[in-house]
Design a protein around this motif. Sequence first.
Motif, short mmCIF file in Angstrom:
data_model
loop_
_atom_site.label_atom_id
_atom_site.label_comp_id
_atom_site.label_asym_id
_atom_site.label_seq_id
_atom_site.Cartn_x
_atom_site.Cartn_y
_atom_site.Cartn_z
N PRO A 10 -8.32 -2.79 4.08
CA PRO A 10 -8.89 -1.88 2.81
C PRO A 10 -7.72 -0.89 2.56
CG PRO A 10 -10.62 -1.89 4.63
CD PRO A 10 -9.18 -2.49 5.29
N ARG A 11 -7.62 -0.76 1.03
CA ARG A 11 -6.63 0.10 0.71
C ARG A 11 -6.46 1.35 1.29
NH1 ARG A 11 -4.96 1.83 -5.47
NH2 ARG A 11 -3.38 3.13 -4.89
N VAL A 12 -7.61 2.04 1.45
CA VAL A 12 -7.64 3.50 2.09
C VAL A 12 -7.08 3.22 3.61
CG1 VAL A 12 -10.03 3.43 3.05
CG2 VAL A 12 -8.96 5.61 2.67
N VAL A 13 -7.19 2.53 4.13
CA VAL A 13 -6.87 2.18 5.69
C VAL A 13 -5.18 1.96 5.68
CG1 VAL A 13 -6.78 0.91 7.87
CG2 VAL A 13 -8.87 1.38 6.54
N LEU A 14 -4.76 1.29 4.79
CA LEU A 14 -3.45 0.96 4.54
C LEU A 14 -2.86 2.32 4.24
CD1 LEU A 14 -0.92 -0.97 4.64
CD2 LEU A 14 -1.40 -1.47 2.11
N GLU A 15 -3.30 3.14 3.34
CA GLU A 15 -2.72 4.26 2.82
C GLU A 15 -2.54 5.25 4.22
OE1 GLU A 15 -5.27 5.42 -0.34
OE2 GLU A 15 -4.09 4.74 -1.92
N ILE A 16 -3.28 5.51 4.82
CA ILE A 16 -3.41 6.04 6.05
C ILE A 16 -2.24 5.61 7.27
CG2 ILE A 16 -4.65 6.86 8.37
CD1 ILE A 16 -7.36 6.76 6.49
N LEU A 17 -2.28 4.26 7.13
CA LEU A 17 -1.06 3.97 8.17
C LEU A 17 0.07 4.08 7.40
CD1 LEU A 17 -0.18 2.02 10.53
CD2 LEU A 17 -0.37 0.23 9.00
N LEU A 18 0.54 3.96 6.30
CA LEU A 18 1.67 4.30 5.42
C LEU A 18 2.11 5.63 5.57
CD1 LEU A 18 1.11 2.13 2.31
CD2 LEU A 18 2.58 1.52 4.04
N ARG A 19 1.18 6.61 5.31
CA ARG A 19 1.30 8.04 5.52
C ARG A 19 1.98 8.21 6.82
NH1 ARG A 19 -2.59 9.20 2.49
NH2 ARG A 19 -4.12 9.59 4.28
N LYS A 20 1.23 7.97 7.94
CA LYS A 20 1.54 8.21 9.24
C LYS A 20 3.11 7.76 9.62
CE LYS A 20 0.35 6.75 13.90
NZ LYS A 20 -0.35 5.79 14.96
N LEU A 21 3.50 6.45 9.01
CA LEU A 21 4.67 5.96 9.28
C LEU A 21 5.84 6.35 8.49
CD1 LEU A 21 3.69 2.31 10.22
CD2 LEU A 21 4.27 4.41 11.88
N GLY A 22 5.56 7.11 7.35
CA GLY A 22 6.20 7.75 6.68
C GLY A 22 6.89 7.17 5.33
N TYR A 23 5.72 6.30 4.72
CA TYR A 23 5.93 5.40 3.64
C TYR A 23 5.12 5.82 2.64
CZ TYR A 23 8.84 2.15 6.28
OH TYR A 23 9.90 1.56 6.87
N SER A 24 5.31 5.45 1.20
CA SER A 24 4.15 5.76 0.09
C SER A 24 4.23 4.44 -0.74
CB SER A 24 4.39 6.99 -0.54
OG SER A 24 5.68 6.83 -1.14
N ILE A 25 2.82 4.48 -1.29
CA ILE A 25 2.87 3.06 -2.34
C ILE A 25 3.47 3.76 -3.60
CG2 ILE A 25 1.06 1.98 -3.66
CD1 ILE A 25 -0.72 2.12 -1.17
N LYS A 26 4.11 2.92 -4.32
CA LYS A 26 5.02 2.93 -5.31
C LYS A 26 4.17 2.06 -6.58
CE LYS A 26 7.78 5.93 -3.92
NZ LYS A 26 7.51 7.36 -4.39
#
Length: 76
Positions: free
Chosen positions: A43-59
């Motif tokens: 789910p997008r919300v879960v992916l966003e949390i993982l990305l934030r934790k690892l220092g990434y963002s969705i462009k």
Amino acid sequence: MVEVLDLRDRGPGCTERPLVIINKKLREGYSELKIIVKHSDAPRVVLEILLRKLGYSIKDYEDHGEYYEVYVTKNT
């Protein structure tokens, strides 16, 4: 060239789950990555949390019904 990680067809077992694979790939230190994954697997919300934790963002985000594509970049 941006690496594409297409996870629409998932393998058996825990280590073949899309979020596990995404986590491993991002920890390798990619500066940018395109991820294609089914909503039901990540789910997008879960992916966003993982990305934030690892220092990434969705462009960029594109919804294709059953799956979506995200272009992610490392935060500087």
